[in-house]
Write a protein that holds these residues in place. Sequence first.
Motif, PDB file in Angstrom:
ATOM      1  N   ILE A  36       3.374   9.560  10.894  1.00 42.49           N
ATOM      2  CA  ILE A  36       3.444   9.060   9.518  1.00 42.49           C
ATOM      3  C   ILE A  36       4.320   7.822   9.391  1.00 42.49           C
ATOM      4  O   ILE A  36       4.418   7.252   8.313  1.00 42.49           O
ATOM      5  CB  ILE A  36       3.910  10.147   8.527  1.00 42.49           C
ATOM      6  N   GLY A  37       4.976   7.422  10.482  1.00 42.29           N
ATOM      7  CA  GLY A  37       5.828   6.250  10.367  1.00 42.29           C
ATOM      8  C   GLY A  37       6.527   5.907  11.658  1.00 42.29           C
ATOM      9  O   GLY A  37       6.280   6.500  12.706  1.00 42.29           O
ATOM     10  N   ARG A  38       7.412   4.915  11.522  1.00 38.27           N
ATOM     11  CA  ARG A  38       8.229   4.510  12.661  1.00 38.27           C
ATOM     12  C   ARG A  38       9.661   4.315  12.199  1.00 38.27           C
ATOM     13  O   ARG A  38       9.920   3.974  11.035  1.00 38.27           O
ATOM     14  CB  ARG A  38       7.688   3.239  13.311  1.00 38.27           C
ATOM     15  N   LEU A  39      10.581   4.554  13.122  1.00 37.86           N
ATOM     16  CA  LEU A  39      12.007   4.348  12.891  1.00 37.86           C
ATOM     17  C   LEU A  39      12.568   3.728  14.157  1.00 37.86           C
ATOM     18  O   LEU A  39      12.565   4.364  15.214  1.00 37.86           O
ATOM     19  CB  LEU A  39      12.715   5.672  12.587  1.00 37.86           C
ATOM     20  N   TYR A  40      12.983   2.480  14.055  1.00 41.12           N
ATOM     21  CA  TYR A  40      13.533   1.750  15.189  1.00 41.12           C
ATOM     22  C   TYR A  40      15.023   1.544  14.903  1.00 41.12           C
ATOM     23  O   TYR A  40      15.377   0.956  13.868  1.00 41.12           O
ATOM     24  CB  TYR A  40      12.876   0.391  15.364  1.00 41.12           C
ATOM     25  N   VAL A  41      15.881   2.027  15.814  1.00 39.86           N
ATOM     26  CA  VAL A  41      17.328   1.996  15.589  1.00 39.86           C
ATOM     27  C   VAL A  41      18.038   1.486  16.836  1.00 39.86           C
ATOM     28  O   VAL A  41      17.756   1.936  17.945  1.00 39.86           O
ATOM     29  CB  VAL A  41      17.864   3.402  15.233  1.00 39.86           C
ATOM     30  N   ASP A  42      18.971   0.563  16.628  1.00 39.98           N
ATOM     31  CA  ASP A  42      19.774   0.006  17.712  1.00 39.98           C
ATOM     32  C   ASP A  42      21.217   0.461  17.522  1.00 39.98           C
ATOM     33  O   ASP A  42      21.816   0.192  16.476  1.00 39.98           O
ATOM     34  CB  ASP A  42      19.681  -1.531  17.665  1.00 39.98           C
ATOM     35  N   GLU A  43      21.759   1.145  18.525  1.00 38.66           N
ATOM     36  CA  GLU A  43      23.161   1.581  18.439  1.00 38.66           C
ATOM     37  C   GLU A  43      24.059   0.450  18.904  1.00 38.66           C
ATOM     38  O   GLU A  43      23.949  -0.023  20.030  1.00 38.66           O
ATOM     39  CB  GLU A  43      23.419   2.836  19.268  1.00 38.66           C
ATOM     40  N   ARG A  44      24.946   0.048  18.005  1.00 42.74           N
ATOM     41  CA  ARG A  44      25.891  -1.028  18.283  1.00 42.74           C
ATOM     42  C   ARG A  44      27.302  -0.464  18.313  1.00 42.74           C
ATOM     43  O   ARG A  44      27.507   0.713  18.025  1.00 42.74           O
ATOM     44  CB  ARG A  44      25.762  -2.114  17.217  1.00 42.74           C
ATOM     45  N   GLU A  45      28.255  -1.311  18.628  1.00 41.38           N
ATOM     46  CA  GLU A  45      29.636  -0.851  18.749  1.00 41.38           C
ATOM     47  C   GLU A  45      30.147  -0.221  17.452  1.00 41.38           C
ATOM     48  O   GLU A  45      30.726   0.860  17.473  1.00 41.38           O
ATOM     49  CB  GLU A  45      30.545  -2.021  19.152  1.00 41.38           C
ATOM     50  N   ARG A  46      29.908  -0.878  16.328  1.00 39.22           N
ATOM     51  CA  ARG A  46      30.437  -0.399  15.041  1.00 39.22           C
ATOM     52  C   ARG A  46      29.419   0.337  14.184  1.00 39.22           C
ATOM     53  O   ARG A  46      29.798   1.017  13.235  1.00 39.22           O
ATOM     54  CB  ARG A  46      30.959  -1.586  14.221  1.00 39.22           C
ATOM     55  N   ASP A  47      28.122   0.133  14.472  1.00 39.43           N
ATOM     56  CA  ASP A  47      27.095   0.618  13.562  1.00 39.43           C
ATOM     57  C   ASP A  47      25.856   1.096  14.295  1.00 39.43           C
ATOM     58  O   ASP A  47      25.596   0.708  15.434  1.00 39.43           O
ATOM     59  CB  ASP A  47      26.641  -0.511  12.621  1.00 39.43           C
ATOM     60  N   LEU A  48      25.072   1.892  13.581  1.00 41.97           N
ATOM     61  CA  LEU A  48      23.692   2.141  13.939  1.00 41.97           C
ATOM     62  C   LEU A  48      22.897   1.156  13.085  1.00 41.97           C
ATOM     63  O   LEU A  48      23.019   1.162  11.860  1.00 41.97           O
ATOM     64  CB  LEU A  48      23.272   3.578  13.628  1.00 41.97           C
ATOM     65  N   HIS A  49      22.142   0.295  13.727  1.00 40.19           N
ATOM     66  CA  HIS A  49      21.398  -0.733  12.995  1.00 40.19           C
ATOM     67  C   HIS A  49      19.930  -0.334  12.898  1.00 40.19           C
ATOM     68  O   HIS A  49      19.274  -0.138  13.922  1.00 40.19           O
ATOM     69  CB  HIS A  49      21.523  -2.093  13.683  1.00 40.19           C
TER      70      HIS A  49
END
Length: 172
Positions: A88-101
């Motif tokens: 039903i969808g997509r979720l693309y997430v990049d884990e960074r030093e301070r944040d989940l982007h």
Amino acid sequence: MASFPLRAASILDAAPTGLTLRPATDDDMAFLRQLYAASRHDEMAAVPWPDAAREAFLASQFALQHAHYLSHYACAAFLIVMEGTRPIGRLYVDERERDLHVIDISLTLADQGHGWGSALMRVLMRQASARGKGVTLQVSRFNPCAHALYRRLGFIEAPGGDAAYLPMRWVS
């Protein structure tokens, strides 16, 4: 077209009730192309092109976006959102030093407005909080529904951005 990286683990160790998340694979490309095209439906409706020209344009834009995401976010989690056996969808997430982007979160038109997007974001926010991080994203300045959603979730405008995108950030 570039292939998704092979990853065993996702950035999220849980999904909202009723949904599952799994890593995207090359077998998902047809679904992802359709999802991308649907996300630009309103914009493309105003373009006086024949259907074949619209489809070719959207296919090329999707290919460019896909290549950009893979080259600029090589360590990101590229996830497919599933309801049962149905994507039903997509979720693309990049884990960074301070944040989940959040690189991208998209749901099919039929699955929007049921609370799935909010539920996915709340899970992501809990994961970020557990890691001592915030959540960042960029939202189209021409999408007032998305602005309202992120503000309801506690996101605030962040510095920067451009004419098309507004950066937003959530901190627990």
